[in-house]
Design a protein around this motif. Sequence first.
Motif, PDB file in Angstrom:
ATOM      1  N   UNK A   1       0.833  -1.216   0.000  1.00 55.68           N
ATOM      2  CA  UNK A   1       0.000   0.000   0.000  1.00 55.68           C
ATOM      3  C   UNK A   1       0.861   1.258   0.000  1.00 55.68           C
ATOM      4  N   UNK A   2       0.421   2.261  -0.757  1.00 51.36           N
ATOM      5  CA  UNK A   2       1.125   3.532  -0.838  1.00 51.36           C
ATOM      6  C   UNK A   2       0.677   4.459   0.290  1.00 51.36           C
ATOM      7  N   UNK A   3       1.625   5.284   0.767  1.00 48.86           N
ATOM      8  CA  UNK A   3       1.289   6.232   1.827  1.00 48.86           C
ATOM      9  C   UNK A   3       0.321   7.295   1.332  1.00 48.86           C
ATOM     10  N   UNK A   4       0.357   7.624   0.044  1.00 44.88           N
ATOM     11  CA  UNK A   4      -0.508   8.676  -0.500  1.00 44.88           C
ATOM     12  C   UNK A   4      -1.939   8.192  -0.675  1.00 44.88           C
ATOM     13  N   UNK A   5      -2.117   7.034  -1.309  1.00 42.17           N
ATOM     14  CA  UNK A   5      -3.449   6.537  -1.636  1.00 42.17           C
ATOM     15  C   UNK A   5      -4.012   5.595  -0.576  1.00 42.17           C
ATOM     16  N   UNK A   6      -3.167   4.945   0.210  1.00 44.01           N
ATOM     17  CA  UNK A   6      -3.631   3.966   1.179  1.00 44.01           C
ATOM     18  C   UNK A   6      -3.916   2.610   0.586  1.00 44.01           C
ATOM     19  N   UNK A   7      -3.774   2.459  -0.717  1.00 45.42           N
ATOM     20  CA  UNK A   7      -3.997   1.195  -1.409  1.00 45.42           C
ATOM     21  C   UNK A   7      -2.756   0.847  -2.202  1.00 45.42           C
ATOM     22  N   UNK A   8      -2.624  -0.414  -2.565  1.00 46.27           N
ATOM     23  CA  UNK A   8      -1.491  -0.841  -3.369  1.00 46.27           C
ATOM     24  C   UNK A   8      -1.665  -0.377  -4.811  1.00 46.27           C
ATOM     25  N   UNK A   9      -0.579  -0.195  -5.568  1.00 45.50           N
ATOM     26  CA  UNK A   9      -0.715   0.187  -6.980  1.00 45.50           C
ATOM     27  C   UNK A   9      -1.554  -0.795  -7.791  1.00 45.50           C
ATOM     28  N   UNK A  10      -1.471  -2.103  -7.450  1.00 44.60           N
ATOM     29  CA  UNK A  10      -2.261  -3.085  -8.194  1.00 44.60           C
ATOM     30  C   UNK A  10      -3.752  -2.872  -7.968  1.00 44.60           C
ATOM     31  N   UNK A  11      -4.164  -2.560  -6.729  1.00 44.98           N
ATOM     32  CA  UNK A  11      -5.577  -2.310  -6.447  1.00 44.98           C
ATOM     33  C   UNK A  11      -6.061  -1.042  -7.141  1.00 44.98           C
ATOM     34  N   UNK A  12      -5.208  -0.002  -7.188  1.00 39.57           N
ATOM     35  CA  UNK A  12      -5.614   1.241  -7.838  1.00 39.57           C
ATOM     36  C   UNK A  12      -5.717   1.098  -9.349  1.00 39.57           C
ATOM     37  N   UNK A  13      -4.853   0.276  -9.940  1.00 38.63           N
ATOM     38  CA  UNK A  13      -4.832   0.141 -11.398  1.00 38.63           C
ATOM     39  C   UNK A  13      -5.782  -0.948 -11.882  1.00 38.63           C
ATOM     40  N   UNK A  14      -5.788  -2.140 -11.200  1.00 36.30           N
ATOM     41  CA  UNK A  14      -6.545  -3.292 -11.675  1.00 36.30           C
ATOM     42  C   UNK A  14      -7.794  -3.584 -10.848  1.00 36.30           C
ATOM     43  N   UNK A  15      -7.996  -2.827  -9.770  1.00 35.71           N
ATOM     44  CA  UNK A  15      -9.140  -3.045  -8.875  1.00 35.71           C
ATOM     45  C   UNK A  15      -9.133  -4.452  -8.280  1.00 35.71           C
ATOM     46  N   UNK A  16      -7.978  -5.016  -8.054  1.00 32.10           N
ATOM     47  CA  UNK A  16      -7.851  -6.316  -7.406  1.00 32.10           C
ATOM     48  C   UNK A  16      -6.463  -6.445  -6.805  1.00 32.10           C
ATOM     49  N   UNK A  17      -6.358  -7.337  -5.843  1.00 34.61           N
ATOM     50  CA  UNK A  17      -5.068  -7.605  -5.226  1.00 34.61           C
ATOM     51  C   UNK A  17      -4.332  -8.698  -6.001  1.00 34.61           C
ATOM     52  N   UNK A  18      -3.027  -8.564  -6.075  1.00 33.31           N
ATOM     53  CA  UNK A  18      -2.221  -9.615  -6.674  1.00 33.31           C
ATOM     54  C   UNK A  18      -1.961 -10.690  -5.626  1.00 33.31           C
ATOM     55  N   UNK A  19      -2.154 -11.949  -5.998  1.00 30.74           N
ATOM     56  CA  UNK A  19      -1.939 -13.038  -5.057  1.00 30.74           C
ATOM     57  C   UNK A  19      -0.443 -13.226  -4.814  1.00 30.74           C
ATOM     58  N   UNK A  20      -0.097 -13.379  -3.552  1.00 30.16           N
ATOM     59  CA  UNK A  20       1.294 -13.578  -3.158  1.00 30.16           C
ATOM     60  C   UNK A  20       1.360 -14.690  -2.127  1.00 30.16           C
ATOM     61  N   UNK A  21       2.566 -15.025  -1.702  1.00 33.81           N
ATOM     62  CA  UNK A  21       2.739 -16.069  -0.692  1.00 33.81           C
ATOM     63  C   UNK A  21       2.146 -15.655   0.650  1.00 33.81           C
ATOM     64  N   UNK A  22       1.947 -14.374   0.866  1.00 33.92           N
ATOM     65  CA  UNK A  22       1.336 -13.931   2.123  1.00 33.92           C
ATOM     66  C   UNK A  22      -0.138 -14.313   2.207  1.00 33.92           C
ATOM     67  N   UNK A  23      -0.770 -14.583   1.057  1.00 29.03           N
ATOM     68  CA  UNK A  23      -2.171 -14.996   1.086  1.00 29.03           C
ATOM     69  C   UNK A  23      -2.358 -16.385   1.669  1.00 29.03           C
ATOM     70  N   UNK A  24      -1.280 -17.171   1.780  1.00 27.58           N
ATOM     71  CA  UNK A  24      -1.397 -18.523   2.334  1.00 27.58           C
ATOM     72  C   UNK A  24      -1.701 -18.506   3.821  1.00 27.58           C
ATOM     73  N   UNK A  25      -1.348 -17.438   4.501  1.00 23.96           N
ATOM     74  CA  UNK A  25      -1.579 -17.377   5.947  1.00 23.96           C
ATOM     75  C   UNK A  25      -2.978 -16.892   6.280  1.00 23.96           C
ATOM     76  N   UNK A  26      -3.750 -16.493   5.293  1.00 25.66           N
ATOM     77  CA  UNK A  26      -5.092 -15.989   5.531  1.00 25.66           C
ATOM     78  C   UNK A  26      -6.087 -17.151   5.500  1.00 25.66           C
ATOM     79  N   UNK A  27      -6.975 -17.298   6.524  1.00 30.15           N
ATOM     80  CA  UNK A  27      -7.957 -18.403   6.508  1.00 30.15           C
ATOM     81  C   UNK A  27      -8.868 -18.318   5.288  1.00 30.15           C
ATOM     82  N   UNK A  28      -9.149 -19.543   4.680  1.00 25.96           N
ATOM     83  CA  UNK A  28      -9.985 -19.623   3.487  1.00 25.96           C
ATOM     84  C   UNK A  28     -11.296 -20.307   3.858  1.00 25.96           C
ATOM     85  N   UNK A  29     -12.405 -19.553   3.932  1.00 27.83           N
ATOM     86  CA  UNK A  29     -13.702 -20.101   4.331  1.00 27.83           C
ATOM     87  C   UNK A  29     -14.226 -21.103   3.311  1.00 27.83           C
ATOM     88  N   UNK A  30     -13.994 -20.841   2.043  1.00 29.47           N
ATOM     89  CA  UNK A  30     -14.497 -21.743   1.003  1.00 29.47           C
ATOM     90  C   UNK A  30     -13.836 -23.109   1.102  1.00 29.47           C
TER      91      UNK A  30
END
Length: 540
Positions: A392-421
């Motif tokens: 996330x950028x200090x100016x916008x509060x969102x990552x450049x990928x979210x601002x440009x593509x309206x979605x988050x890029x999947x990374x290895x950090x997503x593995x630590x997040x619980x998956x309800x599905x």
Amino acid sequence: MENGAEKPIGFMSRTLSPVEKKYSQLDKEGLAVIFGIQRFHKYLYGRTFTIMTDHKPLISLFHEQKPIPQMVSPRVQCWNVWLRAYEYRIIYKPGRYHGNADALSRLPVPEIIIQEEENDQVLMIDVLDDAPVNTAQIRQWTSKDVTLSQVHEFILKGWPTVTEPQIMPYYTRRLALSVRDGCVLWGSRVVIPPQGRGLLLKLLHQSHPGMSRMKGLARSYVWWPKMDHDVEKEVSRCEDCQSNRKSPPTAPLHPWEWPEKPWTRLHVDYAGPFLGKMFLVLIDSHSKWMDVYPMNTSTSFATIEKLRQSFSVMGLPQMLVSDNATCFTSTEFTSFMKQNGIQHVTSAPFHPSSNGLAERAVQTLKEGMRKMQGPSIETKVSRFLFSYRITPQATTGLSPAEMLMSRRLRSTLDLIRPDLKMKIQQKQWNQKCNHDTRAKLRSFSPGDDVYTRNYGFGLKWIPATIEDCSGPVSYTVIIGSGQRLRRHVDQIRARIPVPSGDLDKFLNEQDRTLERSPELQLDKPPETNNAQLPETTSPG
């Protein structure tokens, strides 16, 4: 002369030496010009004069406004350097109009070595400064000045109650004024008359101490009304001080307007040479999305190729901001911008902060690349960009990928997040495994004879025929009366065909039973029976 006629005031000629006779014709003509100027040096030095020659190549070689030729002989180059000490104008005059000088070349004199006169040359004239101001001069100026002479008298005899405007600066300081040796003093500071203020200002400013230090120095010795203002004017008029002055305070910050849509305005710049490469850096002013291309050269052609590669993925921006580098201001790059309908804006020369977004991106790139690990430059760039784009950028509060593509890029950090599905799918799979331990997979084909469950009056199972498959585990069946029913596979079981006579008798009995069964005609099974179905059974 005024009428255009030429009146000679002196003649000079000599015979060429054996070495000079071997000169080329060009060098001989040049030697004649140099000899004439040396002979009449006292008449020509310090004045503007005209050289007339009938040898046209000398016009370009000795031209006063052209640089010294580099491809001529060293002799001609030395003559050209020597002529730079004179102010002259060289013109071409055909030989038929050059008789006054051409006649002497027809009458050679015997070879005589002429002793050249030594000219006295003054290399520097040292201008002596004015003598320093002393007490006697100040006393004399004070007695002659109208205002200070009155002040001198008032100090000795007393001050009047009403004073003139020019006396008011002294009247307000009357308690601290005194007279010593005919000079007026304010405390320990000498009051300087108007005649000597200019000399004192030059004396105080001779070492160019600056405005504040000059004021401090002046306040230690002298005073007169509006002295600080005169000191400021003296410093502001000094060309040496102004030419070596520091830069003025920075102007108020004028930020670029933030575009509402992504990839509208791009800022571009080169970073390098860095790590043996040049890096083309592009950054979107809306999303702060950054593209970096390692390059070996920073030519216009290479820059256009990388921009074309980026635009093929993201599209064409409306505006592109760059500095005034050659690769961005060339005709080729300008044509590329016009052909694609992109407005090209350049920052002020030698003012990097005008393109501050690109400059900050270059700084971020260099800091990240120094710390990044990788076997190659391309690997380091890819890892840096991926980390930058998901942060996330200090100016916008969102990552450049979210601002440009309206979605988050999947990374290895997503593995630590619980998956309800995944959690629900796992529980469903466990339930299916437990259920299937006592279940048997059954399937039917269209035309198969089966028994289907009867939820009306009469027999519990009645004969039917499979018409088609209506779902993963449901079928459409036809009973004896021709009525179509939809049944789950758990409501159907296989049937062994019976003889035709017995079958007709059986079907007639079932038809009479069905006519008395309104629930079966409505094909609405009781709720209690549906509730007994397994939870994981898929809908028909």
